[in-house]
Design a protein around this motif. Structure first.
Motif, short mmCIF file in Angstrom:
data_model
loop_
_atom_site.label_atom_id
_atom_site.label_comp_id
_atom_site.label_asym_id
_atom_site.label_seq_id
_atom_site.Cartn_x
_atom_site.Cartn_y
_atom_site.Cartn_z
N MET A 1 0.83 -1.21 0.00
CA MET A 1 0.00 0.00 0.00
C MET A 1 0.86 1.26 0.00
N TRP A 2 1.97 1.24 0.76
CA TRP A 2 2.82 2.42 0.84
C TRP A 2 3.48 2.72 -0.49
N SER A 3 3.77 1.70 -1.25
CA SER A 3 4.40 1.94 -2.56
C SER A 3 3.44 2.66 -3.50
N GLN A 4 2.16 2.34 -3.41
CA GLN A 4 1.17 3.03 -4.24
C GLN A 4 1.04 4.50 -3.83
N VAL A 5 1.09 4.74 -2.53
CA VAL A 5 1.01 6.11 -2.03
C VAL A 5 2.24 6.89 -2.46
N ALA A 6 3.42 6.28 -2.35
CA ALA A 6 4.65 6.94 -2.78
C ALA A 6 4.59 7.25 -4.28
N LEU A 7 4.05 6.31 -5.06
CA LEU A 7 3.90 6.52 -6.50
C LEU A 7 2.95 7.68 -6.78
N ALA A 8 1.86 7.75 -6.02
CA ALA A 8 0.90 8.84 -6.20
C ALA A 8 1.52 10.19 -5.82
N VAL A 9 2.32 10.21 -4.76
CA VAL A 9 3.00 11.45 -4.36
C VAL A 9 3.98 11.89 -5.44
N ALA A 10 4.74 10.94 -5.99
CA ALA A 10 5.68 11.28 -7.08
C ALA A 10 4.92 11.81 -8.29
N ALA A 11 3.77 11.21 -8.58
CA ALA A 11 2.95 11.67 -9.70
C ALA A 11 2.47 13.10 -9.47
N LEU A 12 2.01 13.38 -8.27
CA LEU A 12 1.53 14.73 -7.96
C LEU A 12 2.66 15.75 -8.01
N MET A 13 3.86 15.34 -7.60
CA MET A 13 5.01 16.24 -7.68
C MET A 13 5.34 16.56 -9.14
N LEU A 151 0.77 12.24 -15.05
CA LEU A 151 -0.54 11.62 -15.29
C LEU A 151 -0.43 10.10 -15.41
N LEU A 152 0.62 9.64 -16.08
CA LEU A 152 0.83 8.21 -16.24
C LEU A 152 1.07 7.54 -14.89
N LEU A 153 1.93 8.15 -14.07
CA LEU A 153 2.18 7.59 -12.73
C LEU A 153 0.93 7.63 -11.85
N LEU A 154 0.15 8.70 -11.97
CA LEU A 154 -1.07 8.81 -11.18
C LEU A 154 -2.07 7.73 -11.59
N ARG A 155 -2.21 7.53 -12.87
CA ARG A 155 -3.12 6.48 -13.37
C ARG A 155 -2.65 5.10 -12.89
N LEU A 156 -1.36 4.86 -12.98
CA LEU A 156 -0.81 3.59 -12.53
C LEU A 156 -1.05 3.40 -11.04
N SER A 157 -0.84 4.43 -10.26
CA SER A 157 -1.04 4.37 -8.82
C SER A 157 -2.49 4.07 -8.47
N SER A 159 -4.78 2.68 -10.37
CA SER A 159 -5.16 1.32 -10.78
C SER A 159 -4.58 0.28 -9.82
N MET A 160 -3.38 0.51 -9.30
CA MET A 160 -2.79 -0.42 -8.34
C MET A 160 -3.58 -0.41 -7.03
N ILE A 161 -3.99 0.77 -6.58
CA ILE A 161 -4.78 0.87 -5.35
C ILE A 161 -6.13 0.18 -5.53
N ARG A 162 -6.77 0.39 -6.67
CA ARG A 162 -8.07 -0.27 -6.94
C ARG A 162 -7.92 -1.78 -6.98
N ARG A 163 -6.87 -2.26 -7.64
CA ARG A 163 -6.64 -3.70 -7.74
C ARG A 163 -6.44 -4.30 -6.35
N GLU A 164 -5.66 -3.60 -5.53
CA GLU A 164 -5.41 -4.12 -4.17
C GLU A 164 -6.70 -4.13 -3.36
N ARG A 165 -7.54 -3.13 -3.51
CA ARG A 165 -8.81 -3.10 -2.78
C ARG A 165 -9.72 -4.24 -3.22
N ARG A 166 -9.72 -4.54 -4.53
CA ARG A 166 -10.56 -5.63 -5.03
C ARG A 166 -10.08 -6.97 -4.46
N LEU A 167 -8.77 -7.12 -4.36
CA LEU A 167 -8.22 -8.39 -3.84
C LEU A 167 -8.51 -8.53 -2.36
N ARG A 168 -8.59 -7.44 -1.62
CA ARG A 168 -8.87 -7.49 -0.17
C ARG A 168 -10.34 -7.64 0.12
#
Length: 170
Positions: A1-13, A151-157, A159-168
């Motif tokens: 989960m933290w990797s997705q958040v870090a990816l989202a932060v990098a995307a926003l930066m 935008l690409l990193l944000l989209r990836l982040s 989608s990764m967060i959504r995928r993880e939520r679906r698996l949980r």
């Protein structure tokens, strides 16, 4: 989960960097250039001209032509200090050196230079109002690439967060 958040932060930066360059670099340059196209040419005397060389945070070098000129507009004496449209300076050493050499030659000989004066605010002037297309295109490419990367990193982040939520989900 933290990797997705870090990816989202990098995307926003990256997106913030792109928007910052657009709104504080490219945008004001284009607005000033558009405004200055209607300014009036006035002869001026060069009081001083020099090339400023500074360092960037990344260890690079930037150059900035500096000039101080006197002119008369509507019967009033003014002193201007704006050399070019984009006042931030850049890596275009040759461009800035040529401007300074031209202004210094005019200062030595006492020959007037042409400056551009805002007819609505005669205290506002610029010595060179040319738009440096190469520098502007480089900035636009940087805006597009950092924005697209963000935008690409944000989209990836996302989608990764959504995928993880679906698996949980039970």
């Amino acid at each position: 989960m933290w990797s997705q958040v870090a990816l989202a932060v990098a995307a926003l930066m990256l997106l913030a960097t792109s928007l910052g360059l657009l709104f504080f670099g490219v945008g004001p340059t284009l607005v000033d250039w558009s405004r200055m196209r209607h300014w009036q040419a006035v002869p001026a005397q060069v009081e001083s001209a020099r090339l400023h060389q500074g360092g960037t945070a990344r260890g690079g070098t930037y150059y900035q032509a500096l000039v101080r000129h006197r002119y008369i507009a509507d019967g009033t004496h003014y002193t201007g200090q704006r050399a070019v449209i984009d006042t931030a300076g850049d890596g275009g050493r040759r461009y800035h050196e040529q401007l300074v050499a031209q202004w210094q030659a005019a200062q030595r000989t006492g020959a007037p230079i042409q400056v551009w004066v805002n007819p609505d605010k005669p205290a506002e002037s610029v010595a060179d109002r040319s738009l440096r297309v190469g520098s502007l295109l480089w900035d636009l490419v940087t805006v597009v690439l950092t924005g697209a990367g963000g935008l690409l990193l944000l989209r990836l982040s996302v989608s990764m967060i959504r995928r993880e939520r679906r698996l949980r989900a039970p």
